[in-house]
Design a protein around this motif. Structure first.
Motif, PDB file in Angstrom:
ATOM      1  N   TRP A 108     -19.560   4.028  -3.930  1.00 20.56           N
ATOM      2  CA  TRP A 108     -18.350   5.050  -3.918  1.00 20.56           C
ATOM      3  C   TRP A 108     -17.913   5.273  -2.521  1.00 20.56           C
ATOM      4  O   TRP A 108     -16.847   5.154  -2.205  1.00 20.56           O
ATOM      5  N   LEU A 109     -18.983   5.385  -1.504  1.00 26.02           N
ATOM      6  CA  LEU A 109     -18.586   5.881  -0.087  1.00 26.02           C
ATOM      7  C   LEU A 109     -18.098   4.405   0.485  1.00 26.02           C
ATOM      8  O   LEU A 109     -17.008   4.782   1.333  1.00 26.02           O
ATOM      9  N   VAL A 110     -18.484   3.590   0.296  1.00 24.20           N
ATOM     10  CA  VAL A 110     -18.039   2.136   0.965  1.00 24.20           C
ATOM     11  C   VAL A 110     -16.602   2.038   0.568  1.00 24.20           C
ATOM     12  O   VAL A 110     -15.647   1.676   1.383  1.00 24.20           O
ATOM     13  N   GLN A 111     -16.187   2.151  -0.762  1.00 19.46           N
ATOM     14  CA  GLN A 111     -14.716   2.368  -1.240  1.00 19.46           C
ATOM     15  C   GLN A 111     -13.948   3.210  -0.307  1.00 19.46           C
ATOM     16  O   GLN A 111     -12.664   2.961   0.069  1.00 19.46           O
ATOM     17  N   VAL A 112     -14.626   4.567  -0.231  1.00 25.59           N
ATOM     18  CA  VAL A 112     -13.852   5.705   0.432  1.00 25.59           C
ATOM     19  C   VAL A 112     -13.461   5.001   1.958  1.00 25.59           C
ATOM     20  O   VAL A 112     -12.426   5.346   2.360  1.00 25.59           O
ATOM     21  N   ALA A 113     -14.486   4.465   2.648  1.00 25.28           N
ATOM     22  CA  ALA A 113     -14.556   4.137   4.035  1.00 25.28           C
ATOM     23  C   ALA A 113     -13.384   2.926   4.003  1.00 25.28           C
ATOM     24  O   ALA A 113     -12.638   2.831   5.068  1.00 25.28           O
ATOM     25  N   GLY A 114     -13.384   2.008   2.844  1.00 24.03           N
ATOM     26  CA  GLY A 114     -12.287   0.940   2.873  1.00 24.03           C
ATOM     27  C   GLY A 114     -10.787   1.745   2.993  1.00 24.03           C
ATOM     28  O   GLY A 114      -9.794   1.209   3.502  1.00 24.03           O
ATOM     29  N   LYS A 115     -10.772   2.792   2.265  1.00 21.83           N
ATOM     30  CA  LYS A 115      -9.589   3.456   2.019  1.00 21.83           C
ATOM     31  C   LYS A 115      -9.249   4.086   3.349  1.00 21.83           C
ATOM     32  O   LYS A 115      -8.038   4.184   3.844  1.00 21.83           O
ATOM     33  N   VAL A 116     -10.133   4.543   3.961  1.00 23.79           N
ATOM     34  CA  VAL A 116      -9.781   5.296   5.442  1.00 23.79           C
ATOM     35  C   VAL A 116      -9.587   4.274   6.317  1.00 23.79           C
ATOM     36  O   VAL A 116      -8.696   4.441   7.302  1.00 23.79           O
ATOM     37  N   GLY A 117     -10.128   2.931   6.374  1.00 23.60           N
ATOM     38  CA  GLY A 117      -9.552   2.012   7.054  1.00 23.60           C
ATOM     39  C   GLY A 117      -8.209   1.616   6.951  1.00 23.60           C
ATOM     40  O   GLY A 117      -7.539   1.285   7.852  1.00 23.60           O
ATOM     41  N   ALA A 118      -7.835   1.607   5.727  1.00 27.85           N
ATOM     42  CA  ALA A 118      -6.414   1.028   5.234  1.00 27.85           C
ATOM     43  C   ALA A 118      -5.542   2.194   5.681  1.00 27.85           C
ATOM     44  O   ALA A 118      -4.460   1.848   6.231  1.00 27.85           O
ATOM     45  N   ARG A 119      -5.720   3.410   5.588  1.00 23.07           N
ATOM     46  CA  ARG A 119      -5.081   4.541   6.126  1.00 23.07           C
ATOM     47  C   ARG A 119      -4.706   4.603   7.587  1.00 23.07           C
ATOM     48  O   ARG A 119      -3.700   4.839   8.231  1.00 23.07           O
ATOM     49  N   ALA A 120      -5.934   4.192   8.281  1.00 20.95           N
ATOM     50  CA  ALA A 120      -5.846   4.119   9.871  1.00 20.95           C
ATOM     51  C   ALA A 120      -4.912   3.078  10.438  1.00 20.95           C
ATOM     52  O   ALA A 120      -3.863   3.088  11.103  1.00 20.95           O
ATOM     53  N   ARG A 121      -4.913   1.865   9.606  1.00 21.07           N
ATOM     54  CA  ARG A 121      -4.053   0.968   9.853  1.00 21.07           C
ATOM     55  C   ARG A 121      -2.522   1.230   9.710  1.00 21.07           C
ATOM     56  O   ARG A 121      -1.578   0.715  10.469  1.00 21.07           O
ATOM     57  N   THR A 122      -2.354   1.949   8.580  1.00 16.41           N
ATOM     58  CA  THR A 122      -1.084   2.230   8.145  1.00 16.41           C
ATOM     59  C   THR A 122      -0.562   3.258   9.010  1.00 16.41           C
ATOM     60  O   THR A 122       0.786   3.256   9.712  1.00 16.41           O
ATOM     61  N   TYR A 123      -1.491   4.203   9.478  1.00 13.21           N
ATOM     62  CA  TYR A 123      -1.087   5.316  10.491  1.00 13.21           C
ATOM     63  C   TYR A 123      -0.501   4.542  11.917  1.00 13.21           C
ATOM     64  O   TYR A 123       0.217   4.885  12.480  1.00 13.21           O
ATOM     65  N   GLN A 124      -1.500   3.640  12.178  1.00 13.17           N
ATOM     66  CA  GLN A 124      -1.188   2.881  13.437  1.00 13.17           C
ATOM     67  C   GLN A 124       0.094   2.217  13.526  1.00 13.17           C
ATOM     68  O   GLN A 124       0.802   2.143  14.509  1.00 13.17           O
ATOM     69  N   ARG A 125       0.404   1.488  12.249  1.00  9.00           N
ATOM     70  CA  ARG A 125       1.744   0.923  12.244  1.00  9.00           C
ATOM     71  C   ARG A 125       2.706   1.795  12.341  1.00  9.00           C
ATOM     72  O   ARG A 125       4.037   1.590  12.800  1.00  9.00           O
ATOM     73  N   GLN A 126       2.651   2.769  11.744  1.00 10.94           N
ATOM     74  CA  GLN A 126       3.849   3.955  11.803  1.00 10.94           C
ATOM     75  C   GLN A 126       4.119   4.607  13.073  1.00 10.94           C
ATOM     76  O   GLN A 126       5.023   4.556  13.495  1.00 10.94           O
ATOM     77  N   TYR A 127       2.768   4.803  13.738  1.00 10.49           N
ATOM     78  CA  TYR A 127       2.832   5.316  15.242  1.00 10.49           C
ATOM     79  C   TYR A 127       3.728   4.414  16.003  1.00 10.49           C
ATOM     80  O   TYR A 127       4.404   4.810  16.973  1.00 10.49           O
ATOM     81  N   ASP A 128       3.251   3.042  15.896  1.00  7.78           N
ATOM     82  CA  ASP A 128       3.666   2.045  16.781  1.00  7.78           C
ATOM     83  C   ASP A 128       5.325   2.134  16.685  1.00  7.78           C
ATOM     84  O   ASP A 128       6.064   1.809  17.716  1.00  7.78           O
ATOM     85  N   SER A 129       5.689   2.311  15.482  1.00 11.00           N
ATOM     86  CA  SER A 129       7.284   2.153  15.140  1.00 11.00           C
ATOM     87  C   SER A 129       7.967   3.455  15.811  1.00 11.00           C
ATOM     88  O   SER A 129       9.292   3.318  15.585  1.00 11.00           O
ATOM     89  N   CYS A 130       7.338   4.594  16.006  1.00  4.33           N
ATOM     90  CA  CYS A 130       8.167   6.000  16.353  1.00  4.33           C
ATOM     91  C   CYS A 130       7.537   6.282  17.656  1.00  4.33           C
ATOM     92  O   CYS A 130       8.117   7.269  18.048  1.00  4.33           O
ATOM     93  N   LYS A 131       6.792   5.745  18.123  1.00  2.68           N
ATOM     94  CA  LYS A 131       6.023   6.331  19.342  1.00  2.68           C
ATOM     95  C   LYS A 131       6.847   6.619  20.578  1.00  2.68           C
ATOM     96  O   LYS A 131       7.025   7.718  21.363  1.00  2.68           O
ATOM     97  N   GLU A 132       8.127   5.835  20.710  1.00  3.12           N
ATOM     98  CA  GLU A 132       9.106   6.009  21.703  1.00  3.12           C
ATOM     99  C   GLU A 132       9.777   7.387  21.229  1.00  3.12           C
ATOM    100  O   GLU A 132      10.284   8.231  22.212  1.00  3.12           O
TER     101      GLU A 132
END
Length: 201
Positions: free
Chosen positions: A162-186
């Motif tokens: 269950w924890l490994v699955q949660v960690a995978g979700k955290v990793g996916a969210r971090a990648r999503t957050y990074q893509r979002q931030y890259d699109s709006c940082k300016e």
């Protein structure tokens, strides 16, 4: 932005309601400008992409400043403390929070967003130094954060699917957050008056 709005920036680092759109890092930083400035400050200090601790914080507390773990009860009736001392935005336990304060010379609060982000970046940077986990690897960083460095070294998470699955979700969210931030940082960069206000306070 008016003066009243600028004044709110100084309050944003303290305890405040969760963001209205926690799934989008751009929306979070637009709504909570104080969080944005804290994130940029800590990113510059620790060299940890803000998407990583933000994804971990979302998983740990949902951005609720005063979150406790579940209560314990005597005879199933009388409230008697909590299951652990994990508390606040980072869900940090007393002992590791005290270690952070001692190591950094701070006396912060787990209900303060800026203090909590500083703590998480400190821990993430420490994981890279002590365990060799890249600061950009949110999934592995979360496992070390959840299990502690000793537990991570012993691979205690390997028996917790269950924890490994949660960690995978955290990793996916971090990648999503990074893509979002890259699109709006300016567009998030402050104008003159915001820079002026933050320079003063």
């Amino acid at each position: 932005m008016g003066l009243a709005g600028l004044c709110l920036l100084q309050l944003a680092g303290c305890a405040s309601p969760p963001p209205q759109h926690p799934g989008n890092l751009c929306d979070i930083f637009r709504e909570k400008r104080g969080w944005y400035f804290s994130a940029m400050k800590e990113e510059a200090h620790w060299h940890v992409p803000s998407a990583v601790p933000m994804a971990m914080m979302y998983q740990e507390s949902g951005y609720h400043s005063s979150l406790h773990t579940k209560r314990t009860y005597i005879l199933w009736i009388i409230p008697w403390g909590y299951q652990t001392t994990a508390y606040g935005y980072p869900q940090a336990k007393d002992e590791v929070w005290d270690e952070f304060n001692q190591a950094t010379g701070r006396d912060g609060s787990r209900e303060n967003f800026g203090d909590s982000l500083d703590f998480m970046d400190w821990y993430i940077a420490g994981n890279q130094k002590n365990l060799g986990i890249p600061v950009t690897n949110a999934a592995q960083q979360y496992l070390a954060y959840h299990e502690g460095r000793g537990g991570y070294s012993r691979r205690s998470y390997s028996s917790k699917g269950w924890l490994v699955q949660v960690a995978g979700k955290v990793g996916a969210r971090a990648r999503t957050y990074q893509r979002q931030y890259d699109s709006c940082k300016e567009s998030l960069k402050p104008g003159f008056w915001e820079r002026f206000w933050n320079a003063i306070f």
